[in-house]
Structure formats: C-alpha cells, structure tokens
Write a protein that holds these residues in place. Structure first.
Motif, mmCIF file in Angstrom:
data_model
loop_
_atom_site.group_PDB
_atom_site.id
_atom_site.type_symbol
_atom_site.label_atom_id
_atom_site.label_comp_id
_atom_site.label_asym_id
_atom_site.label_seq_id
_atom_site.Cartn_x
_atom_site.Cartn_y
_atom_site.Cartn_z
ATOM 1 N N VAL A 14 44.653 52.256 18.307
ATOM 2 C CA VAL A 14 43.209 52.263 18.544
ATOM 3 C C VAL A 14 42.928 51.527 19.852
ATOM 4 O O VAL A 14 43.742 50.727 20.319
ATOM 5 C CB VAL A 14 42.435 51.590 17.387
ATOM 6 C CG1 VAL A 14 42.659 52.337 16.080
ATOM 7 C CG2 VAL A 14 42.839 50.127 17.237
ATOM 8 N N PRO A 15 41.768 51.768 20.474
ATOM 9 C CA PRO A 15 41.444 51.083 21.729
ATOM 10 C C PRO A 15 41.352 49.561 21.554
ATOM 11 O O PRO A 15 40.942 49.065 20.501
ATOM 12 C CB PRO A 15 40.074 51.661 22.108
ATOM 13 C CG PRO A 15 40.002 52.975 21.393
ATOM 14 C CD PRO A 15 40.746 52.769 20.113
ATOM 15 N N VAL A 16 41.725 48.827 22.578
ATOM 16 C CA VAL A 16 41.677 47.368 22.559
ATOM 17 C C VAL A 16 40.226 46.889 22.418
ATOM 18 O O VAL A 16 39.331 47.372 23.111
ATOM 19 C CB VAL A 16 42.293 46.786 23.859
ATOM 20 C CG1 VAL A 16 42.117 45.275 23.910
ATOM 21 C CG2 VAL A 16 43.762 47.165 23.955
ATOM 22 N N GLY A 17 40.008 45.943 21.504
ATOM 23 C CA GLY A 17 38.694 45.324 21.345
ATOM 24 C C GLY A 17 37.651 46.165 20.640
ATOM 25 O O GLY A 17 36.513 45.732 20.469
ATOM 26 N N ASP A 18 38.006 47.350 20.182
ATOM 27 C CA ASP A 18 37.050 48.276 19.548
ATOM 28 C C ASP A 18 37.105 48.096 18.030
ATOM 29 O O ASP A 18 37.831 48.796 17.329
ATOM 30 C CB ASP A 18 37.392 49.709 19.942
ATOM 31 C CG ASP A 18 36.359 50.724 19.467
ATOM 32 O OD1 ASP A 18 35.524 50.371 18.610
ATOM 33 O OD2 ASP A 18 36.394 51.870 19.954
ATOM 34 N N TYR A 19 36.313 47.148 17.513
ATOM 35 C CA TYR A 19 36.384 46.841 16.089
ATOM 36 C C TYR A 19 35.814 47.966 15.227
ATOM 37 O O TYR A 19 36.212 48.129 14.068
ATOM 38 C CB TYR A 19 35.703 45.508 15.772
ATOM 39 C CG TYR A 19 34.216 45.446 16.008
ATOM 40 C CD1 TYR A 19 33.320 45.825 15.011
ATOM 41 C CD2 TYR A 19 33.701 44.980 17.211
ATOM 42 C CE1 TYR A 19 31.945 45.757 15.213
ATOM 43 C CE2 TYR A 19 32.335 44.913 17.424
ATOM 44 C CZ TYR A 19 31.461 45.293 16.418
ATOM 45 O OH TYR A 19 30.103 45.221 16.617
ATOM 46 N N GLN A 20 34.905 48.758 15.789
ATOM 47 C CA GLN A 20 34.349 49.884 15.052
ATOM 48 C C GLN A 20 35.446 50.913 14.765
ATOM 49 O O GLN A 20 35.635 51.346 13.624
ATOM 50 C CB GLN A 20 33.212 50.542 15.847
ATOM 51 C CG GLN A 20 32.564 51.741 15.168
ATOM 52 C CD GLN A 20 31.703 51.353 13.981
ATOM 53 O OE1 GLN A 20 30.893 50.431 14.070
ATOM 54 N NE2 GLN A 20 31.883 52.051 12.859
ATOM 55 N N SER A 21 36.183 51.291 15.805
ATOM 56 C CA SER A 21 37.284 52.250 15.625
ATOM 57 C C SER A 21 38.366 51.683 14.720
ATOM 58 O O SER A 21 38.936 52.402 13.885
ATOM 59 C CB SER A 21 37.886 52.624 16.979
ATOM 60 O OG SER A 21 36.956 53.318 17.782
ATOM 61 N N LEU A 22 38.649 50.404 14.886
ATOM 62 C CA LEU A 22 39.684 49.772 14.061
ATOM 63 C C LEU A 22 39.298 49.805 12.586
ATOM 64 O O LEU A 22 40.127 50.109 11.727
ATOM 65 C CB LEU A 22 39.905 48.328 14.526
ATOM 66 C CG LEU A 22 40.975 47.531 13.776
ATOM 67 C CD1 LEU A 22 42.332 48.241 13.836
ATOM 68 C CD2 LEU A 22 41.091 46.117 14.355
ATOM 69 N N SER A 23 38.032 49.525 12.296
ATOM 70 C CA SER A 23 37.575 49.545 10.899
ATOM 71 C C SER A 23 37.705 50.941 10.309
ATOM 72 O O SER A 23 38.127 51.110 9.153
ATOM 73 C CB SER A 23 36.128 49.059 10.804
ATOM 74 O OG SER A 23 35.224 49.988 11.387
ATOM 75 N N GLU A 24 37.363 51.955 11.086
ATOM 76 C CA GLU A 24 37.438 53.340 10.597
ATOM 77 C C GLU A 24 38.870 53.738 10.271
ATOM 78 O O GLU A 24 39.126 54.422 9.267
ATOM 79 C CB GLU A 24 36.842 54.281 11.649
ATOM 80 C CG GLU A 24 35.333 54.107 11.845
ATOM 81 C CD GLU A 24 34.798 54.871 13.038
ATOM 82 O OE1 GLU A 24 35.611 55.542 13.724
ATOM 83 O OE2 GLU A 24 33.584 54.800 13.313
ATOM 84 N N VAL A 25 39.800 53.307 11.112
ATOM 85 C CA VAL A 25 41.210 53.643 10.884
ATOM 86 C C VAL A 25 41.752 52.891 9.672
ATOM 87 O O VAL A 25 42.516 53.456 8.870
ATOM 88 C CB VAL A 25 42.039 53.339 12.148
ATOM 89 C CG1 VAL A 25 43.530 53.450 11.844
ATOM 90 C CG2 VAL A 25 41.668 54.292 13.269
#
Length: 383
Positions: free
Chosen positions: A327-338
C-alpha cells in the motif's frame, strides 16, 4: 598426508551488539559459513550482556569498549594492527567511512567490505536528531564519495539500497546485492513456542500484529490510524512488539483515537515469531526500510503480510497480490481497507500464507552466506 590450509580471518564490525535479534544474526553466520575455510569473529564498539547471554560461548566476540564514534577510530586502528584480519566487514554509512579510515591509517593489507542496510536518503532525513540529519544530509555524502571508492567491495541488502548509494557515488563495479539472511527453518521451530497472552487464544477476534523499534521510521501512527478505521468495520485487536523513544507518544495516540483498549504494546520480545505465527495478519507501516526482513520472518511463520511500498525492500520481498499486499506510504485509509479485506477473506489469507512460505526460500541464510563467501574468495584471489 593431507595438506592443511590457513583459514581466512573474517571480522564483522558493528557499533553495538545487543539483544537476541543481533544474536540470531550472528548465529545465522556461524551456522552457515564454511568454518573449515573461515575463522569468524565479531567486533563491536560495545557488547551488551543481553547479547552475550544469547550466543554460544565458542563464538569469538571482540569488545573495543568505546561506543563513541570520534574516539573509536584510534581503537580500530590498534585492532587492525594487532589482529590483522584478512577481511573486515562493516555496516552502515558512518561506520563504513570510519572503517576505511582506520584501515588506511593502520597500514594493514586487510580487505574491507562495506555493507549498507538501509535506504540512505530515508535514513538521514528521518534521523533522531537535528544534528544527525545535518551531518547525514550535508557532510556524510562527502565522506562516502571520498572513502567508499577506497573499499574493496560494497554489499547492499536490497536493490533499492544499492540504488540509493549509487545516487551518491558511482561504484557499480564494486556494488553487490545480497539479501538479508533469514533462517526460516529455525524460525518455524521458534514459532511453535506457546503464547500465554489471551488475545492470541481468542479465535473470534482477529489480531493485527506490528513489530519494530518505536521510532519515526516505522510510522506506527499510520498503523494506529488505519486500525481505528478497521475497528469501525469489524472487531479486531492490535499488538505491537518493540521498544523505542516514541512509545509514550504512541500510547497517547491510542487514547486520542479511542482505541487504547484494543491496542497492546508488548515491548521487545526475545521470540517474536510465536506471536507472528498466531497473528491474523502482519503489517509493516514503515516510511523507509533497507530490506524489511521482519516481513520475511512473518511469512516464514505462515502469516499473511501487508506492507507500505516504501524505499526499499518490501517490493523486492512481496509479490504484490500474490504473497502479500503493498500500500502507499502514509496512506492509512488504503491500509485500513486492505487490512479489512485480508481479515475478511480466509481463502486470501491461506493463499498469502502458502505463497509466502514458498517465497521465503529465496532469502535463506545459506544462500546469503554463500553470496558473501563468493565475495571473500574473489577478494582473496586479488591479494
């Protein structure tokens, strides 16, 4: 009568030898190197008891008893003149330049191998103090340009690290990439040890696991923010292994986010693998890495992995979508989705587990040591 050959003296140099993680690295070397050809020692500016207690008594450890870099140069010069190793392997940019200076000033014929274990730009920009950032950005590159060419070989733990060094000084003829050693068979054995923390025995609520030093580089705030969003979608718990200067800040952040009851900091663990094996997913949220060997360790435990696509290492470890997810660095939204996606899909977790176990074979300790031995032999031929 069988002819006896003189063993090649190889010394591995590090600033401070501490804790079980360093002891495992040392044992990876001693267990896999050809001891009929090489006499190996480990030289440190400081050797802590937490390290000594974890290694076999027959491992040769040299304590220079001088943890201060400016004055360590003189101790290192004396070491070279007394011990005269055939090959001297140092680690990290500021220590590497020190090693080259000491070798030159000592007048010995030792072959010096410099190793780099982190992405240089990420390392200096995320240094712990303003002084270190200024030194790393404006001064250290000049020492690298002058002294790295005087070494005999440069080994980087990932292609990304090699590229970061090449941006400072062009030494393609000396640069090699040898991945960090992972003794996956031993990791699987250590992972069998029982865990008495209750969260890992509750099968109903999944556990997200993070591990690493609690400092800026690892970007645990992004993981915590992502985890807050995960808890809004499903029941989950987060366990973080490791100690560091940011522990209080991170604990305060869990309170601000309203997730303190669902997050546990278990500190440094001698055996992190038993937690990895029992976690539902392992997450690395770093701003930068050199290699990211903790990902390989988690994969060796059969655990699904998620990582930021940081410089450097994770993209060289994880086959995105096959053995894990980036996932992209620092992108907590994308990280949560994954994280939600992986926790919600048993078949996906099984796929990542199976593919991960296959992938870790590429990073075996035996393969790593054979790579180093090949470099040793090439350099000794040039004597």
């Amino acid at each position: 009568m069988k002819k006896e050959y003189k063993k090649i003296k190889v010394a591995y140099f590090y600033t401070i030898f501490r804790n079980a993680a360093m002891a495992r690295w040392v044992q990876n070397i001693t267990d896999n190197i050809d001891q009929s050809k090489y006499a190996v020692s480990f030289v440190g500016l400081k050797i802590e008891e937490s390290f000594k207690s974890e290694i076999p008594s027959d491992v040769c450890v040299v304590d220079l008893s001088n943890p201060y870099i400016p004055t360590a140069l003189f101790k290192l010069i004396l070491y070279f003149r007394k011990e005269r190793p055939d090959i001297f392997v140092s680690a990290f940019p500021h220590i590497n330049v020190l090693a080259v200076m000491a070798k030159i000033l000592s007048g010995v014929k030792t072959k010096v191998i410099l190793t780099d274990h982190n992405h240089f730009i990420g390392l200096v920009y995320n240094a712990r103090s303003l002084y270190r950032r200024i030194f790393g950005i404006f001064i250290l590159p000049y020492f690298i340009k002058i002294l790295y060419p005087l070494s005999d070989a440069i080994i980087c733990c990932s292609q990304g690290v090699a590229e970061s060094i090449s941006e400072i000084v062009n030494l393609k003829d000396k640069l090699r990439v040898i991945y960090y050693p992972v003794a996956y068979d031993k990791i699987r054995e250590w992972a069998k040890e029982s865990v008495d923390y209750p969260w890992f025995s509750d099968q109903k609520i999944p556990v997200v696991l993070g591990a690493g030093r609690l400092l800026n580089q690892k970007d645990f705030p992004t993981l915590l923010k992502a985890f807050q969003l995960v808890t809004k979608a499903m029941p989950a718990r987060l366990v973080i292994l490791g100690d560091g200067v940011d522990k209080q800040k991170l604990e305060n952040l869990t309170k601000e986010l309203g997730i303190a009851e669902k997050v546990m900091f278990l500190g440094f663990q001698i055996n992190p693998f038993k937690y990895m094996k029992r976690a539902s997913v392992f997450v690395l949220s770093s701003l930068h890495e050199g290699f990211g060997n903790v990902l390989v360790e988690a994969m060796a435990c059969g655990t699904s992995v998620i990582s930021t696509d940081c410089k450097s290492g994770p993209r060289e470890i994880i086959e995105n979508g096959k053995s894990g997810i980036l996932v992209p660095v620092g992108d907590y939204q994308s990280l949560s989705e994954v994280i939600i996606k992986v926790l919600s899909d048993n078949s996906l977790r099984q796929k990542f587990s199976t593919e991960g176990l296959e992938r870790v074979k590429y990073f075996s300790a035996e393969k790593n040591i054979r790579g180093y031995e090949k470099v040793f032999q090439e350099l000794m031929i040039k004597v």
